[in-house]
Design a protein around this motif. Structure first.
Motif, PDB file in Angstrom:
ATOM      1  N   THR A  35      97.594  64.674  42.018  1.00  0.00           N
ATOM      2  CA  THR A  35      96.365  64.830  41.227  1.00  0.00           C
ATOM      3  C   THR A  35      95.108  64.665  42.065  1.00  0.00           C
ATOM      4  N   PRO A  36      94.990  63.613  42.917  1.00  0.00           N
ATOM      5  CA  PRO A  36      93.776  63.496  43.741  1.00  0.00           C
ATOM      6  C   PRO A  36      93.579  64.657  44.715  1.00  0.00           C
ATOM      7  N   ILE A  37      94.650  65.394  45.012  1.00  0.00           N
ATOM      8  CA  ILE A  37      94.530  66.537  45.917  1.00  0.00           C
ATOM      9  C   ILE A  37      93.996  67.763  45.182  1.00  0.00           C
ATOM     10  N   LEU A  38      94.499  67.993  43.972  1.00  0.00           N
ATOM     11  CA  LEU A  38      94.196  69.239  43.275  1.00  0.00           C
ATOM     12  C   LEU A  38      92.898  69.186  42.475  1.00  0.00           C
ATOM     13  N   VAL A  39      92.521  68.020  41.946  1.00  0.00           N
ATOM     14  CA  VAL A  39      91.310  67.953  41.117  1.00  0.00           C
ATOM     15  C   VAL A  39      90.061  68.346  41.898  1.00  0.00           C
ATOM     16  N   PRO A  40      89.822  67.814  43.114  1.00  0.00           N
ATOM     17  CA  PRO A  40      88.642  68.283  43.865  1.00  0.00           C
ATOM     18  C   PRO A  40      88.704  69.770  44.195  1.00  0.00           C
ATOM     19  N   ALA A  41      89.925  70.287  44.386  1.00  0.00           N
ATOM     20  CA  ALA A  41      90.069  71.709  44.701  1.00  0.00           C
ATOM     21  C   ALA A  41      89.583  72.578  43.549  1.00  0.00           C
ATOM     22  N   VAL A  42      89.798  72.111  42.312  1.00  0.00           N
ATOM     23  CA  VAL A  42      89.325  72.863  41.145  1.00  0.00           C
ATOM     24  C   VAL A  42      87.806  72.972  41.169  1.00  0.00           C
ATOM     25  N   PHE A  43      87.138  71.882  41.547  1.00  0.00           N
ATOM     26  CA  PHE A  43      85.675  71.928  41.622  1.00  0.00           C
ATOM     27  C   PHE A  43      85.210  72.861  42.739  1.00  0.00           C
ATOM     28  N   LEU A  44      85.879  72.813  43.903  1.00  0.00           N
ATOM     29  CA  LEU A  44      85.492  73.680  45.013  1.00  0.00           C
ATOM     30  C   LEU A  44      85.669  75.152  44.652  1.00  0.00           C
ATOM     31  N   MET A  45      86.646  75.451  43.801  1.00  0.00           N
ATOM     32  CA  MET A  45      86.845  76.835  43.369  1.00  0.00           C
ATOM     33  C   MET A  45      85.661  77.342  42.568  1.00  0.00           C
ATOM     34  N   SER A  46      84.990  76.444  41.845  1.00  0.00           N
ATOM     35  CA  SER A  46      83.820  76.868  41.080  1.00  0.00           C
ATOM     36  C   SER A  46      82.655  77.236  41.995  1.00  0.00           C
ATOM     37  N   LEU A  47      82.661  76.706  43.238  1.00  0.00           N
ATOM     38  CA  LEU A  47      81.620  77.056  44.210  1.00  0.00           C
ATOM     39  C   LEU A  47      81.878  78.402  44.874  1.00  0.00           C
ATOM     40  N   ALA A  48      83.149  78.794  44.975  1.00  0.00           N
ATOM     41  CA  ALA A  48      83.537  79.953  45.784  1.00  0.00           C
ATOM     42  C   ALA A  48      82.778  81.232  45.433  1.00  0.00           C
ATOM     43  N   PRO A  49      82.587  81.595  44.144  1.00  0.00           N
ATOM     44  CA  PRO A  49      81.894  82.855  43.859  1.00  0.00           C
ATOM     45  C   PRO A  49      80.449  82.885  44.340  1.00  0.00           C
ATOM     46  N   TRP A  50      79.839  81.721  44.560  1.00  0.00           N
ATOM     47  CA  TRP A  50      78.430  81.663  44.940  1.00  0.00           C
ATOM     48  C   TRP A  50      78.230  81.539  46.450  1.00  0.00           C
ATOM     49  N   ILE A  51      79.300  81.373  47.185  1.00  0.00           N
ATOM     50  CA  ILE A  51      79.217  81.234  48.639  1.00  0.00           C
ATOM     51  C   ILE A  51      79.439  82.602  49.276  1.00  0.00           C
ATOM     52  N   LEU A  52      78.627  82.943  50.279  1.00  0.00           N
ATOM     53  CA  LEU A  52      78.682  84.244  50.916  1.00  0.00           C
ATOM     54  C   LEU A  52      79.678  84.238  52.074  1.00  0.00           C
ATOM     55  N   TRP A  53      80.084  85.450  52.460  1.00  0.00           N
ATOM     56  CA  TRP A  53      80.909  85.598  53.643  1.00  0.00           C
ATOM     57  C   TRP A  53      80.088  85.284  54.895  1.00  0.00           C
ATOM     58  N   LYS A  54      80.739  84.794  55.912  1.00  0.00           N
ATOM     59  CA  LYS A  54      80.207  84.555  57.258  1.00  0.00           C
ATOM     60  C   LYS A  54      79.240  83.381  57.323  1.00  0.00           C
ATOM     61  N   ASP A  55      78.175  83.399  56.514  1.00  0.00           N
ATOM     62  CA  ASP A  55      77.189  82.322  56.566  1.00  0.00           C
ATOM     63  C   ASP A  55      76.525  82.204  55.206  1.00  0.00           C
ATOM     64  N   SER A  56      76.295  80.986  54.768  1.00  0.00           N
ATOM     65  CA  SER A  56      75.733  80.782  53.438  1.00  0.00           C
ATOM     66  C   SER A  56      74.985  79.459  53.408  1.00  0.00           C
ATOM     67  N   ASN A  57      74.245  79.261  52.316  1.00  0.00           N
ATOM     68  CA  ASN A  57      73.554  77.997  52.065  1.00  0.00           C
ATOM     69  C   ASN A  57      74.202  77.302  50.878  1.00  0.00           C
ATOM     70  N   LEU A  58      74.410  76.018  51.003  1.00  0.00           N
ATOM     71  CA  LEU A  58      75.082  75.270  49.947  1.00  0.00           C
ATOM     72  C   LEU A  58      74.157  74.999  48.766  1.00  0.00           C
ATOM     73  N   LEU A  59      72.877  74.779  49.039  1.00  0.00           N
ATOM     74  CA  LEU A  59      71.951  74.387  47.974  1.00  0.00           C
ATOM     75  C   LEU A  59      71.824  75.437  46.872  1.00  0.00           C
ATOM     76  N   PRO A  60      71.646  76.749  47.183  1.00  0.00           N
ATOM     77  CA  PRO A  60      71.580  77.736  46.100  1.00  0.00           C
ATOM     78  C   PRO A  60      72.852  77.774  45.253  1.00  0.00           C
ATOM     79  N   ALA A  61      74.002  77.596  45.898  1.00  0.00           N
ATOM     80  CA  ALA A  61      75.261  77.594  45.150  1.00  0.00           C
ATOM     81  C   ALA A  61      75.320  76.414  44.190  1.00  0.00           C
ATOM     82  N   LEU A  62      74.891  75.251  44.659  1.00  0.00           N
ATOM     83  CA  LEU A  62      74.877  74.075  43.783  1.00  0.00           C
ATOM     84  C   LEU A  62      73.893  74.246  42.630  1.00  0.00           C
TER      85      LEU A  62
END
Length: 690
Positions: free
Chosen positions: A400-427
């Motif tokens: 459970t501690p392994i997969l729960v954070p992964a679920v949150f990171l998946m919600s970031l994936a559509p907002w992150i660009l290929w090659k280089d991106s900024n974390l703040l706009p995604a958040l």
């Protein structure tokens, strides 16, 4: 006669697969290959189709032997009965070790034929080596089938009646669960063969990944569907009220699922960015390796499980040797070629590639946790001679501690660009989904005392993933509307064109991620808020189960073509409702089995299931008036677990078809231009006179 014909067909299939597999691989190394590549490809294609037809004929003949109850065949005599319903006689074809392995080989031949029919590279070296490797795999498994696990062995004198199919397998879901599961298991053989072919040619690149992606998606989707059907079967049939028990054989299907999930994402990176090639190759080998390991665990007899097919360790040794030989050879080739891999395009720590790399690490960690918990008791028993078991507390607390954070990171994936991106706009884009998730989680902590910190985190991450994925799709469609050419979409209302422009790869990801969010939310609620009670009731007594009233009306005798038993009658009423739903849990005793079997009754609901399982009578002398032990459960959002798995499988299937994703999230400069364009258009509307 059918059995002897099938033996001949199997031997013919073995000869063809080994001969053309070896010959095709040898010709691909010859200096004259380019001049005769078309003829070689055509010959391998026809041979693959012929082998599929031959093995399918064997399988259909075996099915006919079961249908007519030919007890002179040992497999039919030990796994069927003349009184068995026809649908279960068909299911009995793969309800044994020998029959299930024949189905395995048939699936492998069908996948090879699919590669032959749908491959777009029929004249090149890569195709010939892939098909040759598939034919060699078919040959190896046919060798084992014919000489160590033959389903057409005769027995003389023939018994008058059979021993019957395992009562646990006499369920409608078992008619379709094994074929779906095997389609997933064996589907990874295509990815494995393509990976080995790419290693042998030295062409591990984005083109290889492009060829492999549809097959990986298909195998993973079939495996997801097979696990879903198996879990639902356990929920309905075993009478425990659960849907996943961390049974070793269940874990055997989960390990290649984790490897397949990582493989699908790695191939996406290799296809689009020509990066993470080592990951993709290694995961293709590992995914098929764990499929073979699952075969060993189910059929070796080293495990005691309701899912296992065999109890003959000798045959398990042969499977283990085959697995070690096939996967070992592939890993040696990988080690020899690893230094030749060229580095792909570079990417920054904040990029879509980095997130997918983290996904691979998470999936590998989850796979390792399941593997250790499954194999450690076996290894410990060999070393110490004592039986050990690893149960749900270990798996739940570690994974459970392994997969729960992964679920949150998946919600970031559509907002992150290929090659280089900024974390703040995604958040920032996730602010609203996260706020809704926090609000719902806090609400449950205030109104329900069972809500723990872990439960609140599960609710938060699931809602954040679901809403974030939906919001991302809306945002992409809006960008396409803004930047549509006037000739293509003069009014900006052609939604279906914008949907198609995103491509099936994107929508497959969208459906799959939404399915995972629904699944995670369902699991969180079931594990945290379910109510399970073991009670004793007499006829006409009522028990309060959450918001429901369960009235025990009584029991009545029942009988089927091959079983007898009793059926409980329960009236179920929800608070505030007058109408009652009637549930009929059963206790059956099959003719050829001494152990009683439980058939649970489930009242399915979108927001929760009521589950009733009939136990034992306290006084068998007067069944009509005696008390009965009953397991009564209320499982909130249980249907969401099934729906989530179904959506994930659909997402995998959708990603197979059509063009690849034609629009990634735009680059920084392009996105700035889009936003500038949007601002100028809004300003024009503002200053425009009314």
């Amino acid at each position: 006669m059918f059995a002897e014909i099938s033996q001949l067909l199997l031997c013919l299939s073995l000869s063809l697969s080994l001969y053309f597999g070896i010959k095709g691989f040898a010709l691909s190394h010859s200096t004259k290959f380019q001049a005769s590549s078309y003829l070689i490809s055509k010959s391998l294609a026809r041979t693959s189709i012929l082998i599929s037809v031959l093995i399918l004929s064997c399988f259909l003949l075996l099915m006919q032997l079961f249908i007519v109850s030919d007890f002179s065949v040992l497999l039919v005599a030990t796994h069927s009965n003349a009184l068995l319903p026809v649908q279960y006689k068909i299911a009995a074809t793969w309800g044994s070790h020998e029959g299930s392995f024949l189905l395995w080989v048939l699936m492998l031949a069908c996948w090879n034929t699919a590669v032959t029919l749908f491959s777009h590279t029929k004249n090149d070296l890569f195709y010939v080596r892939t098909t040759s490797i598939m034919l060699l795999l078919i040959g190896v498994f046919l060798l084992y089938l014919i000489f160590a696990s033959n389903p057409f062995t005769r027995i003389f004198p023939a018994p008058l009646t059979g021993q019957d199919l395992n009562p646990l397998l006499q369920d409608p879901f078992m008619v379709i669960h094994p074929p779906m599961l095997y389609m997933g298991y064996v589907g990874f053989a295509v990815c494995f063969s393509m990976a080995v072919a790419a290693l042998s040619t030295g062409e591990v690149n984005s083109q290889w990944a492009k060829y492999s992606r549809p097959w990986a998606n298909a195998a993973w989707a079939f495996l997801t569907l097979g696990i879903l059907l198996g879990s639902w079967w356990a929920y309905r049939e075993l009478g425990w009220g659960g849907w996943w028990f961390w049974d070793p054989v269940e874990n055997a299907s989960l390990m290649p699922w984790f490897a397949g999930a990582a493989l699908v994402h790695s191939l996406a990176v290799t296809d689009k960015r020509n990066a993470m090639k080592s990951w993709a190759i290694l995961l293709a080998i590992i995914a098929f390796g764990f499929s073979l390991l699952g075969t060993f665990l189910v059929r070796s007899g080293v495990l005691t499980s309701v899912h296992s097919f065999a109890s003959d360790p000798t045959r398990g040794v042969f499977i283990l040797i085959m697995t070690a030989g096939i996967i070992g050879a592939a890993l040696v080739l990988y080690a020899l070629r690893a230094s030749d891999f060229k580095l792909g395009q570079k990417f920054s720590p904040i990029s879509k590639e980095s997130l997918l790399l983290v996904n691979n690490v998470v999936m590998t960690a989850a796979l390792s946790v399941v593997m250790i918990g499954t194999l450690y008791p076996l290894i410990a028993e060999v070393l110490t001679g004592r039986k050990m078991s690893v149960g749900p507390p270990y798996f739940n607390s570690v994974i459970t501690p392994i997969l729960v954070p992964a679920v949150f990171l998946m919600s970031l994936a559509p907002w992150i660009l290929w090659k280089d991106s900024n974390l703040l706009p995604a958040l920032k884009n996730l602010a609203i989904p996260a706020f809704v998730g926090v609000l719902v989680a806090i609400s449950f902590m205030l109104i329900n005392e069972k809500t723990t910190i872990a439960t609140a985190l599960g609710i938060l991450c699931s809602i954040c993933l679901l809403l974030g994925t939906i919001y991302s799709a809306i945002h992409r469609l809006h960008l396409l509307k803004i930047n549509a050419k006037p000739k293509e979409d003069p009014e900006g209302v052609l939604l279906h064109k914008r949907v198609r422009k995103l491509g099936s790869s994107y929508w497959g990801m969208f459906i799959g991620h939404c399915g995972l969010a629904v699944f995670a939310l369902g699991v969180t609620f079931v594990m945290s808020f379910q109510v399970e009670k073991d009670i004793v009731l007499k006829p006409s007594e009522v028990y309060k189960l959450g918001n429901y009233s369960v009235k025990f009306v009584g029991v009545r005798p029942i009988s089927g073509v091959n079983f007898t038993g009793v059926e409980g009658i329960f009236e179920l009423r929800k608070d505030g409702e007058t109408a009652a739903r009637v549930l009929y849990p059963q206790k059956r005793k099959y003719i050829r089995s001494e152990d009683p079997m439980t058939e649970a009754a489930v009242d399915y609901g979108f927001f929760g299931d009521v589950y009733l399982s009939l136990g034992e009578a306290t006084n068998l002398q007067n069944i009509a008036q005696t008390s009965w032990t009953i397991r009564a459960s209320y499982k909130p959002l249980m249907v969401w677990v099934w729906l989530g798995c179904l959506f994930m499988a659909i997402g995998g299937f959708v990603a197979i078809f059509g063009k690849k994703q034609s629009l990634a999230m735009p680059s920084k400069n392009k996105r700035i231009a889009m936003n500038t364009n949007l601002t100028s258009k809004q300003n024009e509307k503002t200053v425009k006179p009314s």
